[in-house]
Design a protein around this motif. Sequence first.
Motif, PDB file in Angstrom:
ATOM      1  N   TYR A 240      15.045  53.746   3.830  1.00  0.00           N
ATOM      2  CA  TYR A 240      14.490  53.320   5.108  1.00  0.00           C
ATOM      3  C   TYR A 240      13.184  52.590   4.829  1.00  0.00           C
ATOM      4  CZ  TYR A 240      17.868  56.739   6.733  1.00  0.00           C
ATOM      5  OH  TYR A 240      19.029  57.439   6.960  1.00  0.00           O
ATOM      6  N   ALA A 241      13.059  51.390   5.387  1.00  0.00           N
ATOM      7  CA  ALA A 241      11.882  50.573   5.153  1.00  0.00           C
ATOM      8  C   ALA A 241      11.377  50.029   6.480  1.00  0.00           C
ATOM      9  CB  ALA A 241      12.205  49.418   4.200  1.00  0.00           C
ATOM     10  N   ALA A 242      10.066  50.029   6.648  1.00  0.00           N
ATOM     11  CA  ALA A 242       9.453  49.572   7.894  1.00  0.00           C
ATOM     12  C   ALA A 242       8.567  48.367   7.627  1.00  0.00           C
ATOM     13  CB  ALA A 242       8.638  50.700   8.522  1.00  0.00           C
ATOM     14  N   CYS A 243       8.411  47.547   8.663  1.00  0.00           N
ATOM     15  CA  CYS A 243       7.550  46.375   8.557  1.00  0.00           C
ATOM     16  C   CYS A 243       7.055  46.027   9.947  1.00  0.00           C
ATOM     17  CB  CYS A 243       8.310  45.192   7.949  1.00  0.00           C
ATOM     18  SG  CYS A 243       9.632  44.547   9.004  1.00  0.00           S
ATOM     19  N   GLY A 244       6.093  45.092  10.025  1.00  0.00           N
ATOM     20  CA  GLY A 244       5.718  44.659  11.354  1.00  0.00           C
ATOM     21  C   GLY A 244       4.354  44.042  11.473  1.00  0.00           C
ATOM     22  N   ALA A 245       4.186  43.334  12.583  1.00  0.00           N
ATOM     23  CA  ALA A 245       2.906  42.814  13.024  1.00  0.00           C
ATOM     24  C   ALA A 245       2.700  43.313  14.448  1.00  0.00           C
ATOM     25  CB  ALA A 245       2.903  41.292  12.979  1.00  0.00           C
TER      26      ALA A 245
ATOM     27  N   THR B  86      15.178  40.753   2.345  1.00  0.00           N
ATOM     28  CA  THR B  86      14.095  40.148   3.108  1.00  0.00           C
ATOM     29  C   THR B  86      14.129  40.630   4.553  1.00  0.00           C
ATOM     30  OG1 THR B  86      14.170  38.179   1.709  1.00  0.00           O
ATOM     31  CG2 THR B  86      13.005  37.983   3.805  1.00  0.00           C
ATOM     32  N   MET B  87      13.035  41.251   4.977  1.00  0.00           N
ATOM     33  CA  MET B  87      12.883  41.720   6.347  1.00  0.00           C
ATOM     34  C   MET B  87      12.250  40.622   7.205  1.00  0.00           C
ATOM     35  SD  MET B  87      11.657  45.662   5.631  1.00  0.00           S
ATOM     36  CE  MET B  87      10.207  45.201   4.655  1.00  0.00           C
TER      37      MET B  87
ATOM     38  N   ASP C 181       5.246  39.924   1.310  1.00  0.00           N
ATOM     39  CA  ASP C 181       6.125  38.760   1.371  1.00  0.00           C
ATOM     40  C   ASP C 181       7.402  39.052   2.163  1.00  0.00           C
ATOM     41  OD1 ASP C 181       7.479  40.460  -0.310  1.00  0.00           O
ATOM     42  OD2 ASP C 181       7.583  39.079  -2.009  1.00  0.00           O
ATOM     43  N   SER C 182       7.458  40.208   2.829  1.00  0.00           N
ATOM     44  CA  SER C 182       8.571  40.643   3.685  1.00  0.00           C
ATOM     45  C   SER C 182       9.765  41.193   2.912  1.00  0.00           C
ATOM     46  CB  SER C 182       9.061  39.511   4.614  1.00  0.00           C
ATOM     47  OG  SER C 182       8.018  39.022   5.409  1.00  0.00           O
TER      48      SER C 182
ATOM     49  N   ASN D 205      22.104  46.220   0.786  1.00  0.00           N
ATOM     50  CA  ASN D 205      22.765  45.644   1.950  1.00  0.00           C
ATOM     51  C   ASN D 205      22.288  46.353   3.212  1.00  0.00           C
ATOM     52  OD1 ASN D 205      24.263  43.867   0.405  1.00  0.00           O
ATOM     53  ND2 ASN D 205      26.014  45.258   0.250  1.00  0.00           N
ATOM     54  N   ARG D 206      22.056  45.579   4.267  1.00  0.00           N
ATOM     55  CA  ARG D 206      21.562  46.161   5.512  1.00  0.00           C
ATOM     56  C   ARG D 206      22.679  46.910   6.226  1.00  0.00           C
ATOM     57  NH1 ARG D 206      19.735  42.056   9.863  1.00  0.00           N
ATOM     58  NH2 ARG D 206      21.807  42.432  10.751  1.00  0.00           N
ATOM     59  N   ILE D 207      22.361  48.124   6.680  1.00  0.00           N
ATOM     60  CA  ILE D 207      23.296  48.933   7.465  1.00  0.00           C
ATOM     61  C   ILE D 207      22.960  48.802   8.957  1.00  0.00           C
ATOM     62  CG2 ILE D 207      24.190  51.264   7.850  1.00  0.00           C
ATOM     63  CD1 ILE D 207      23.421  51.831   4.886  1.00  0.00           C
TER      64      ILE D 207
END
Length: 205
Positions: A126-131, A107-108, A85-86, A146-148
């Motif tokens: 550290y978190a990764a995601c993608g299509a 939410t990424m 769900d991102s 919080n995003r750095i």
Amino acid sequence: TYFAFYADNGTEIWSRATTTGGGYYWAGAAVVGNFLVYPDDAGTLTSVNISDGTKVNETDLSNNQIRSSATYNADDHLIYVAGKDSNVYAVEIDPATGTFGASKNYTMLKGSTSTPAYNAADHRIYAACGAYNSGYMYCLNATTLNRIWYLNLRHKIQSSPAVADDGTNTPQIFVTDNDATGNIYRIIDNGNSATFQAVTPSSNT
């Protein structure tokens, strides 16, 4: 079904069938004291006794599949997972009882099947995601989420980040992509920003 085995001889100790209707796909567990914690395809996080597999607690995080493994931050008693769900989730856990507390999420841009990596040295995850043709690496505060910073690696990232930190305040993060290129990425965390190099292995390696 989740199984526990003795490491020295492979003898089964216990097995536990899902009680949520969701199976386990890449859903590796984290050990928290005397408890085992793992997500599932129903978007649920479950805590069981490590000795016999009896359920201690469950919390519903998502209506979508969670196909990452769980990561434990022993400093802040937080469990991290990432979902299709991102979202990256941080869930409080009591290491003495195995029960869950409050949760938060970030939410990424894409869904994730990559396990978040915790770096205690700089209190970041550290978190990764993608299509395909669109993959991202995120650096988040380990407590607040919080995003750095984030990077567009431009290729599908499904692997889990591996972190190398020698204490010089420039951690290095490594991932591979799941596109035809098969790239290896070396990401340098420069504090509030990051840079990366991509290497394509030769065809004979």
